[in-house]
Design a protein around this motif. Structure first.
Motif, PDB file in Angstrom:
ATOM      1  N   PHE A 168      -3.973  -8.458  -4.436  1.00 27.92           N
ATOM      2  CA  PHE A 168      -3.496  -7.234  -5.069  1.00 27.92           C
ATOM      3  C   PHE A 168      -3.192  -7.506  -6.534  1.00 27.92           C
ATOM      4  O   PHE A 168      -3.154  -8.658  -6.973  1.00 27.92           O
ATOM      5  CB  PHE A 168      -2.238  -6.710  -4.352  1.00 27.92           C
ATOM      6  CG  PHE A 168      -1.056  -7.650  -4.391  1.00 27.92           C
ATOM      7  CD1 PHE A 168      -0.092  -7.545  -5.378  1.00 27.92           C
ATOM      8  CD2 PHE A 168      -0.911  -8.638  -3.423  1.00 27.92           C
ATOM      9  CE1 PHE A 168       0.995  -8.413  -5.415  1.00 27.92           C
ATOM     10  CE2 PHE A 168       0.164  -9.512  -3.454  1.00 27.92           C
ATOM     11  CZ  PHE A 168       1.121  -9.398  -4.451  1.00 27.92           C
ATOM     12  N   PHE A 169      -2.991  -6.442  -7.299  1.00 28.20           N
ATOM     13  CA  PHE A 169      -2.597  -6.553  -8.698  1.00 28.20           C
ATOM     14  C   PHE A 169      -1.081  -6.430  -8.815  1.00 28.20           C
ATOM     15  O   PHE A 169      -0.489  -5.504  -8.226  1.00 28.20           O
ATOM     16  CB  PHE A 169      -3.243  -5.454  -9.550  1.00 28.20           C
ATOM     17  CG  PHE A 169      -4.724  -5.592  -9.728  1.00 28.20           C
ATOM     18  CD1 PHE A 169      -5.280  -6.762 -10.214  1.00 28.20           C
ATOM     19  CD2 PHE A 169      -5.569  -4.536  -9.420  1.00 28.20           C
ATOM     20  CE1 PHE A 169      -6.651  -6.892 -10.382  1.00 28.20           C
ATOM     21  CE2 PHE A 169      -6.936  -4.639  -9.587  1.00 28.20           C
ATOM     22  CZ  PHE A 169      -7.485  -5.825 -10.070  1.00 28.20           C
ATOM     23  N   ASP A 170      -0.460  -7.338  -9.569  1.00 29.78           N
ATOM     24  CA  ASP A 170       0.962  -7.142  -9.856  1.00 29.78           C
ATOM     25  C   ASP A 170       1.114  -6.151 -11.011  1.00 29.78           C
ATOM     26  O   ASP A 170       0.126  -5.569 -11.491  1.00 29.78           O
ATOM     27  CB  ASP A 170       1.666  -8.487 -10.106  1.00 29.78           C
ATOM     28  CG  ASP A 170       1.428  -9.086 -11.491  1.00 29.78           C
ATOM     29  OD1 ASP A 170       0.690  -8.488 -12.307  1.00 29.78           O
ATOM     30  OD2 ASP A 170       1.993 -10.168 -11.761  1.00 29.78           O
ATOM     31  N   GLY A 197       0.807  -1.208   0.000  1.00 28.81           N
ATOM     32  CA  GLY A 197       0.000   0.000   0.000  1.00 28.81           C
ATOM     33  C   GLY A 197       0.843   1.261   0.000  1.00 28.81           C
ATOM     34  O   GLY A 197       0.554   2.229  -0.714  1.00 28.81           O
ATOM     35  N   ARG A 198       1.905   1.265   0.815  1.00 28.44           N
ATOM     36  CA  ARG A 198       2.799   2.427   0.860  1.00 28.44           C
ATOM     37  C   ARG A 198       3.474   2.674  -0.480  1.00 28.44           C
ATOM     38  O   ARG A 198       3.786   3.809  -0.831  1.00 28.44           O
ATOM     39  CB  ARG A 198       3.878   2.232   1.931  1.00 28.44           C
ATOM     40  CG  ARG A 198       3.395   2.394   3.357  1.00 28.44           C
ATOM     41  CD  ARG A 198       4.566   2.645   4.298  1.00 28.44           C
ATOM     42  NE  ARG A 198       5.655   1.698   4.092  1.00 28.44           N
ATOM     43  CZ  ARG A 198       5.802   0.562   4.764  1.00 28.44           C
ATOM     44  NH1 ARG A 198       4.907   0.229   5.689  1.00 28.44           N
ATOM     45  NH2 ARG A 198       6.825  -0.240   4.527  1.00 28.44           N
ATOM     46  N   ALA A 199       3.705   1.592  -1.253  1.00 28.43           N
ATOM     47  CA  ALA A 199       4.356   1.712  -2.556  1.00 28.43           C
ATOM     48  C   ALA A 199       3.370   2.097  -3.661  1.00 28.43           C
ATOM     49  O   ALA A 199       3.772   2.227  -4.823  1.00 28.43           O
ATOM     50  CB  ALA A 199       5.052   0.405  -2.911  1.00 28.43           C
ATOM     51  N   GLY A 200       2.100   2.277  -3.304  1.00 26.97           N
ATOM     52  CA  GLY A 200       1.114   2.683  -4.294  1.00 26.97           C
ATOM     53  C   GLY A 200       0.557   1.556  -5.130  1.00 26.97           C
ATOM     54  O   GLY A 200      -0.072   1.797  -6.164  1.00 26.97           O
ATOM     55  N   ILE A 201       0.759   0.321  -4.689  1.00 23.77           N
ATOM     56  CA  ILE A 201       0.250  -0.842  -5.425  1.00 23.77           C
ATOM     57  C   ILE A 201      -1.212  -1.059  -5.065  1.00 23.77           C
ATOM     58  O   ILE A 201      -1.596  -0.984  -3.891  1.00 23.77           O
ATOM     59  CB  ILE A 201       1.101  -2.078  -5.101  1.00 23.77           C
ATOM     60  CG1 ILE A 201       2.519  -1.862  -5.658  1.00 23.77           C
ATOM     61  CG2 ILE A 201       0.493  -3.349  -5.675  1.00 23.77           C
ATOM     62  CD1 ILE A 201       3.539  -2.788  -5.083  1.00 23.77           C
ATOM     63  N   THR A 202      -2.032  -1.326  -6.073  1.00 29.15           N
ATOM     64  CA  THR A 202      -3.474  -1.456  -5.877  1.00 29.15           C
ATOM     65  C   THR A 202      -3.815  -2.742  -5.134  1.00 29.15           C
ATOM     66  O   THR A 202      -3.530  -3.841  -5.612  1.00 29.15           O
ATOM     67  CB  THR A 202      -4.207  -1.435  -7.224  1.00 29.15           C
ATOM     68  OG1 THR A 202      -3.910  -0.219  -7.908  1.00 29.15           O
ATOM     69  CG2 THR A 202      -5.719  -1.550  -7.027  1.00 29.15           C
ATOM     70  N   LEU A 203      -4.421  -2.593  -3.974  1.00 31.41           N
ATOM     71  CA  LEU A 203      -4.932  -3.739  -3.230  1.00 31.41           C
ATOM     72  C   LEU A 203      -6.373  -3.989  -3.656  1.00 31.41           C
ATOM     73  O   LEU A 203      -7.205  -3.080  -3.624  1.00 31.41           O
ATOM     74  CB  LEU A 203      -4.876  -3.485  -1.726  1.00 31.41           C
ATOM     75  CG  LEU A 203      -3.510  -3.210  -1.096  1.00 31.41           C
ATOM     76  CD1 LEU A 203      -3.642  -3.174   0.423  1.00 31.41           C
ATOM     77  CD2 LEU A 203      -2.467  -4.234  -1.512  1.00 31.41           C
ATOM     78  N   ILE A 204      -6.663  -5.219  -4.051  1.00 25.12           N
ATOM     79  CA  ILE A 204      -8.033  -5.598  -4.411  1.00 25.12           C
ATOM     80  C   ILE A 204      -8.863  -5.758  -3.149  1.00 25.12           C
ATOM     81  O   ILE A 204     -10.042  -5.397  -3.103  1.00 25.12           O
ATOM     82  CB  ILE A 204      -8.022  -6.911  -5.215  1.00 25.12           C
ATOM     83  CG1 ILE A 204      -7.196  -6.744  -6.495  1.00 25.12           C
ATOM     84  CG2 ILE A 204      -9.438  -7.369  -5.547  1.00 25.12           C
ATOM     85  CD1 ILE A 204      -6.892  -8.045  -7.199  1.00 25.12           C
ATOM     86  N   SER A 205      -8.249  -6.310  -2.115  1.00 21.56           N
ATOM     87  CA  SER A 205      -8.927  -6.496  -0.829  1.00 21.56           C
ATOM     88  C   SER A 205      -7.925  -6.307   0.284  1.00 21.56           C
ATOM     89  O   SER A 205      -6.745  -6.647   0.143  1.00 21.56           O
ATOM     90  CB  SER A 205      -9.560  -7.888  -0.748  1.00 21.56           C
ATOM     91  OG  SER A 205      -8.563  -8.899  -0.849  1.00 21.56           O
ATOM     92  N   GLU A 206      -8.374  -5.757   1.402  1.00 23.10           N
ATOM     93  CA  GLU A 206      -7.542  -5.603   2.591  1.00 23.10           C
ATOM     94  C   GLU A 206      -7.460  -6.946   3.323  1.00 23.10           C
ATOM     95  O   GLU A 206      -8.310  -7.823   3.137  1.00 23.10           O
ATOM     96  CB  GLU A 206      -8.157  -4.542   3.513  1.00 23.10           C
ATOM     97  CG  GLU A 206      -8.198  -3.144   2.928  1.00 23.10           C
ATOM     98  CD  GLU A 206      -6.834  -2.486   2.844  1.00 23.10           C
ATOM     99  OE1 GLU A 206      -5.905  -2.950   3.542  1.00 23.10           O
ATOM    100  OE2 GLU A 206      -6.699  -1.513   2.065  1.00 23.10           O
TER     101      GLU A 206
END
Length: 313
Positions: free
Chosen positions: A111-113, A87-96
């Protein structure tokens, strides 16, 4: 980058398939997985020797695709730390991070790679009742590794190294084409994920570990006698030192029987750069059919079209 390795191992690979019945029959009757849990249009298929609840999930869908690759973590703290890092790196999490509703439960997130694939990391999944395979049993012990195609593999490799702390074991290169495949690990095994240079985002192949050489050859022979289309093998790779027999499933996904994947001493290992224009790099035994352009194209697979959020079931 945090040097702590939070991902521990590979769990399962999830496939969407239009001809669900035919694919389910192949993976159970021919390939040797057990239909542990099935529902309307979805099946969770387990390997006899694996503690994982399932190694392959099949989902009936209008379009074939790779739905998901799932990895394990040691505990909830590891899952939470990885989600926070991404999350800190700005990567999209699909679900927490939350409780999972898939067989065996557990705690995880998705998350999405970099290429838009859905990746899951989980812990505390209930251990499946499994067994030690007997001599001569030619069915998979476990899911060994997954290889994915990327049109921008250098960036995808960097993503998994930087954000997920995968270690580079070896690289395959060609004098005219440059680097072509990167083998990445999360533990002492040579690779659980590899990234291949391909024309589009797709699954390259999924590989399944057999009990030993005899069982690997018996399984290979069963598929040949059953009329399953062979892509390449049987042989033994130099990178990873594992055996290989590649086949096509009914929807054209490449699947592999393998055994004896190399275990590394991670404290002393140094990655190799192997030139696969040398036939001995691709096949140390010299028993497999030549790695031609036609053979290579079989693993390009169909395009995974756009971002898809795999359903939580």
């Amino acid at each position: 980058m945090n040097d702590e390795r939070l991902i521990t191992h590979l769990r399962h690979v999830d496939l969407a398939v239009p001809d669900y019945g035919r694919q389910l029959d192949f993976y159970t009757t021919m390939w040797g997985l057990d239909a542990e849990t099935t529902d309307d249009g979805i099946a969770f298929l387990a390997a006899a020797g694996s503690p994982e609840q399932y190694s392959v999930r099949l989902r009936k869908a209008a379009e074939k695709r790779l739905d998901l690759i799932a990895f394990g973590a040691a505990d909830e703290a590891g899952v939470n730390a990885l989600a926070e890092r991404l999350g800190r790196a700005g990567i999209t999490l699909i679900s927490e991070p939350d409780r999972l509703r898939t067989p065996g439960g557990g705690y995880g997130f998705r998350f999405f790679d970099l290429d838009g694939r859905t990746v899951e990391v989980s812990c505390d999944v209930a251990v499946r009742q499994h067994r030690k395979l007997e001599e001569g049993e030619s069915v998979p012990v476990k899911l060994s590794h997954v290889v994915i195609n990327s049109p921008n593999p250098e960036a995808t490799v960097a993503f998994y190294e930087r954000h997920l702390n995968f270690g580079l074991s070896d690289t395959l290169m060609h004098p005219r084409m440059g680097s072509m495949m990167w083998f990445l690990r999360t533990n002492r095994w040579h690779h659980s994920l590899a990234i291949a240079r391909g024309p589009h985002v797709s699954l390259h192949h999924a590989s399944f570990e057999m009990r030993g050489i005899d069982e690997y050859m018996r399984g290979t022979g069963r598929l040949l006698r059953g009329g399953v289309e062979k892509v390449w093998g049987p042989g033994r790779h130099m990178a990873g030192n594992n055996t290989f027999s590649y086949f096509l499933d009914p929807h054209g996904n490449t699947v592999e029987y393998t055994t004896e994947l190399e275990e590394l001493d991670e404290d002393t290992w140094h990655p190799h750069l192997y030139d696969f224009s040398d036939p001995a790099v691709s096949d140390r035994w010299g028993t497999a059919n030549p790695m031609t352009e036609f053979v290579a194209r079989q693993s390009f697979n169909h395009v995974d079209r756009g971002v898809f959020v795999a359903p939580p079931v």
